[in-house]
Structures are given as structure tokens and as C-alpha cells.
Write an enzyme that holds these catalytic residues in place. Sequence first.
Site, mmCIF file in Angstrom:
data_model
loop_
_atom_site.group_PDB
_atom_site.id
_atom_site.type_symbol
_atom_site.label_atom_id
_atom_site.label_comp_id
_atom_site.label_asym_id
_atom_site.label_seq_id
_atom_site.Cartn_x
_atom_site.Cartn_y
_atom_site.Cartn_z
ATOM 1 N N HIS A 1 -7.796 8.377 3.907
ATOM 2 C CA HIS A 1 -7.064 9.640 4.003
ATOM 3 C C HIS A 1 -8.022 10.810 3.965
ATOM 4 O O HIS A 1 -9.033 10.777 3.259
ATOM 5 C CB HIS A 1 -6.009 9.769 2.893
ATOM 6 C CG HIS A 1 -6.512 9.531 1.517
ATOM 7 N ND1 HIS A 1 -6.731 8.267 1.010
ATOM 8 C CD2 HIS A 1 -6.865 10.389 0.527
ATOM 9 C CE1 HIS A 1 -7.176 8.349 -0.226
ATOM 10 N NE2 HIS A 1 -7.283 9.641 -0.541
ATOM 11 N N HIS B 1 -3.535 0.558 8.578
ATOM 12 C CA HIS B 1 -4.144 0.449 7.255
ATOM 13 C C HIS B 1 -5.640 0.181 7.391
ATOM 14 O O HIS B 1 -6.053 -0.834 7.935
ATOM 15 C CB HIS B 1 -3.500 -0.666 6.418
ATOM 16 C CG HIS B 1 -4.140 -0.767 5.067
ATOM 17 N ND1 HIS B 1 -3.700 -0.032 3.985
ATOM 18 C CD2 HIS B 1 -5.227 -1.450 4.637
ATOM 19 C CE1 HIS B 1 -4.476 -0.280 2.945
ATOM 20 N NE2 HIS B 1 -5.415 -1.142 3.322
ATOM 21 N N ASP C 1 0.146 16.691 -0.143
ATOM 22 C CA ASP C 1 -0.307 15.976 -1.339
ATOM 23 C C ASP C 1 0.670 16.274 -2.480
ATOM 24 O O ASP C 1 1.098 17.410 -2.676
ATOM 25 C CB ASP C 1 -1.726 16.428 -1.719
ATOM 26 C CG ASP C 1 -2.371 15.491 -2.710
ATOM 27 O OD1 ASP C 1 -3.343 14.814 -2.344
ATOM 28 O OD2 ASP C 1 -1.895 15.420 -3.874
ATOM 29 N N CYS D 1 0.895 3.136 3.350
ATOM 30 C CA CYS D 1 1.602 2.349 4.375
ATOM 31 C C CYS D 1 3.112 2.477 4.159
ATOM 32 O O CYS D 1 3.875 2.549 5.118
ATOM 33 C CB CYS D 1 1.193 0.882 4.328
ATOM 34 S SG CYS D 1 -0.407 0.532 5.079
ATOM 35 N N CYS E 1 0.849 -1.203 0.000
ATOM 36 C CA CYS E 1 0.000 0.000 0.000
ATOM 37 C C CYS E 1 0.884 1.253 0.000
ATOM 38 O O CYS E 1 1.802 1.371 0.816
ATOM 39 C CB CYS E 1 -0.919 -0.015 1.217
ATOM 40 S SG CYS E 1 -1.697 1.572 1.557
ATOM 41 N N HIS F 1 -8.298 14.737 3.062
ATOM 42 C CA HIS F 1 -7.701 15.887 2.392
ATOM 43 C C HIS F 1 -8.001 17.130 3.233
ATOM 44 O O HIS F 1 -9.165 17.381 3.566
ATOM 45 C CB HIS F 1 -8.322 16.095 1.012
ATOM 46 C CG HIS F 1 -8.112 14.971 0.040
ATOM 47 N ND1 HIS F 1 -7.142 15.012 -0.942
ATOM 48 C CD2 HIS F 1 -8.747 13.781 -0.116
ATOM 49 C CE1 HIS F 1 -7.199 13.902 -1.664
ATOM 50 N NE2 HIS F 1 -8.167 13.131 -1.185
HETATM 51 P P1 AMP Z 1 -7.961 10.210 -3.506
HETATM 52 O O1 AMP Z 1 -8.323 10.548 -4.917
HETATM 53 O O2 AMP Z 1 -8.947 10.782 -2.494
HETATM 54 O O3 AMP Z 1 -7.714 8.733 -3.294
HETATM 55 O O4 AMP Z 1 -6.634 10.990 -3.203
HETATM 56 C C1 AMP Z 1 -5.376 10.450 -3.337
HETATM 57 C C2 AMP Z 1 -4.418 11.595 -3.250
HETATM 58 O O5 AMP Z 1 -3.122 11.087 -2.992
HETATM 59 C C3 AMP Z 1 -4.337 12.461 -4.505
HETATM 60 O O6 AMP Z 1 -4.687 13.806 -4.199
HETATM 61 C C4 AMP Z 1 -2.880 12.318 -4.931
HETATM 62 O O7 AMP Z 1 -2.352 13.515 -5.468
HETATM 63 C C5 AMP Z 1 -2.217 11.922 -3.631
HETATM 64 N N1 AMP Z 1 -0.971 11.166 -3.764
HETATM 65 C C6 AMP Z 1 -0.733 10.106 -4.574
HETATM 66 N N2 AMP Z 1 0.512 9.634 -4.404
HETATM 67 C C7 AMP Z 1 1.086 10.428 -3.455
HETATM 68 C C8 AMP Z 1 2.376 10.473 -2.857
HETATM 69 N N3 AMP Z 1 3.345 9.587 -3.174
HETATM 70 N N4 AMP Z 1 2.623 11.427 -1.936
HETATM 71 C C9 AMP Z 1 1.677 12.333 -1.624
HETATM 72 N N5 AMP Z 1 0.438 12.341 -2.139
HETATM 73 C C10 AMP Z 1 0.144 11.403 -3.054
HETATM 74 ZN ZN ZN Z 2 -2.139 1.299 3.761
#
Ligand code: AMP
Ligand code: ZN
Length: 114
Positions: free
Chosen positions: A100, A46, A30, A7, A4, A102
Amino acid sequence: MADCLFCRIVKREIPAVIVHETETTLAFRDINPKAPVHVLVIPKEHIDALIRLEKRHAPLLGDIHETIQEVARMEKVDTTGFRVIVNNGPDAGQAVSHLHYHVLGQRHLGWPPG
Ligand code: AMP
Ligand code: ZN
């Protein structure tokens, strides 16, 4: 979960700009920010998605809310305002299957979201 993405960020196997950490939560920027402030707050445990939360997670939800408040203060959006979003499942566009939150701010956020 070993494979993940979030994770792996918790385990420091993948780099992230971490802004706050507690025993049970992690907050990091983000990678593709949608506002000047865009921080993700996650439980270290997780959990696939909000729909998987159970009664036993109640203290963890308190911790997550405390972390969100702390991030809002640190990012100086506690008085100007901020938005907290949880995407759950395909129609909401959940891309990462690790719960998560935002935290978005430092710009006017339209309502309702698109
Ligand atoms: P969601 O669409 O709610 O699942 O949001 C996932 C978020 O994770 C998106 O806003 C991505 O830009 C962010 N994201 C993806 N990979 C990473 C990463 N390695 N580090 C920080 N944010 C990430
Ligand atoms: Zn996880």
C-alpha cells in the site's frame, strides 16, 4: 488472500471510504489519518510488500502511479504538494501485509520523517 484485511476491502467484505477505483487499483481513506489528506492506494492483486514486486508488475506500477496522481488531483493537493510513503517490513513499521502507498497532504510534512 482470503484473510488479508486489504483484500477484504477490495472484495467489499470490510467497509472503507473508497475515493477512487480502477480495474487494477483501489484508493480509500486511512482509518487513522496522519494528515488532513491520508489515502491508501493499493493494487487489487495481493502482493505482500514492495520487496515482492517483480518485472511482471511494471504495468501495475504504472496504474498505481496514475491512481496516486488522480487521488492528488481529487484531494486538491496536486499543486500544494503531497508525500507518498511505502513502509516495507518491521523496521519501517509495516502493519498490513498487502502493498500500500500512503498519500499524505494538506499540511506541511517535515523532512526527514521521524
Ligand atoms: P502500514 O503501517 O504502512 O502497514 O500502514 C497500514 C495503514 O493501514 C495504517 O495507516 C492504518 O491506519 C491503516 N488501516 C488499518 N486498517 C484499516 C482499515 N480497515 N481501513 C483503512 N485503513 C486501515
Ligand atoms: Zn491482500
